[in-house]
Scaffold this motif. Structure first.
Motif, short mmCIF file in Angstrom:
data_model
loop_
_atom_site.label_atom_id
_atom_site.label_comp_id
_atom_site.label_asym_id
_atom_site.label_seq_id
_atom_site.Cartn_x
_atom_site.Cartn_y
_atom_site.Cartn_z
N LYS A 1 18.64 76.50 -20.93
CA LYS A 1 19.48 75.62 -19.75
C LYS A 1 21.05 75.81 -19.95
N GLN B 1 22.58 77.94 -21.65
CA GLN B 1 23.11 79.29 -21.32
C GLN B 1 23.11 79.51 -19.95
N GLU B 2 22.07 79.10 -19.21
CA GLU B 2 22.10 79.44 -17.63
C GLU B 2 23.23 78.49 -16.93
N LEU B 3 23.54 77.35 -17.67
CA LEU B 3 24.59 76.49 -17.06
C LEU B 3 26.04 77.15 -17.27
N GLU B 4 26.14 77.71 -18.57
CA GLU B 4 27.33 78.29 -18.86
C GLU B 4 27.66 79.61 -18.01
N GLN B 5 26.67 80.44 -17.77
CA GLN B 5 26.59 81.41 -16.75
C GLN B 5 26.97 81.07 -15.44
N GLY B 6 26.43 80.06 -15.06
CA GLY B 6 26.70 79.35 -13.63
C GLY B 6 28.11 79.13 -13.49
N LYS B 7 28.75 78.56 -14.78
CA LYS B 7 30.17 78.28 -14.69
C LYS B 7 30.91 79.48 -14.55
N LYS B 8 30.70 80.37 -15.26
CA LYS B 8 31.27 81.63 -15.24
C LYS B 8 31.47 82.31 -14.06
N THR B 9 30.22 82.42 -13.18
CA THR B 9 29.93 83.01 -12.01
C THR B 9 30.68 82.17 -10.78
N LEU B 10 31.04 80.74 -11.10
CA LEU B 10 31.58 79.88 -10.21
C LEU B 10 33.19 80.13 -10.30
N THR C 1 33.82 83.59 -8.59
CA THR C 1 33.92 83.47 -7.18
C THR C 1 35.09 82.62 -6.77
#
Length: 68
Positions: free
Chosen positions: A31, A33-42, A45
């Protein structure tokens, strides 16, 4: 004999607890790692959006001049 059975039962139960704890730690790591990836994507964007807005603002004066 009774102590041996009790000791084995406690060891088995402790093992189950460790397995559960390990699974929870693994799930938490996933979770994170998923959160960090989501922040990177944000962030990516937001950068792209900012660049698009800058391009639009630079193009706007040229369109205004052309329409006059």
């Amino acid at each position: 004999m009774k102590r041996l059975i009790t000791a084995l039962a406690l060891t088995a139960l402790a093992g189950c607890g460790l397995e559960t704890t390990g699974a929870a730690a693994t799930a938490a790591a996933i979770k994170k790692q998923e959160l960090e990836q989501g922040k990177k994507t944000l962030d990516q964007t937001q950068q792209k959006l900012g660049q698009a807005l800058e391009q639009e603002q630079r193009a706007q004066p040229a369109e205004d001049s052309a329409n006059k």
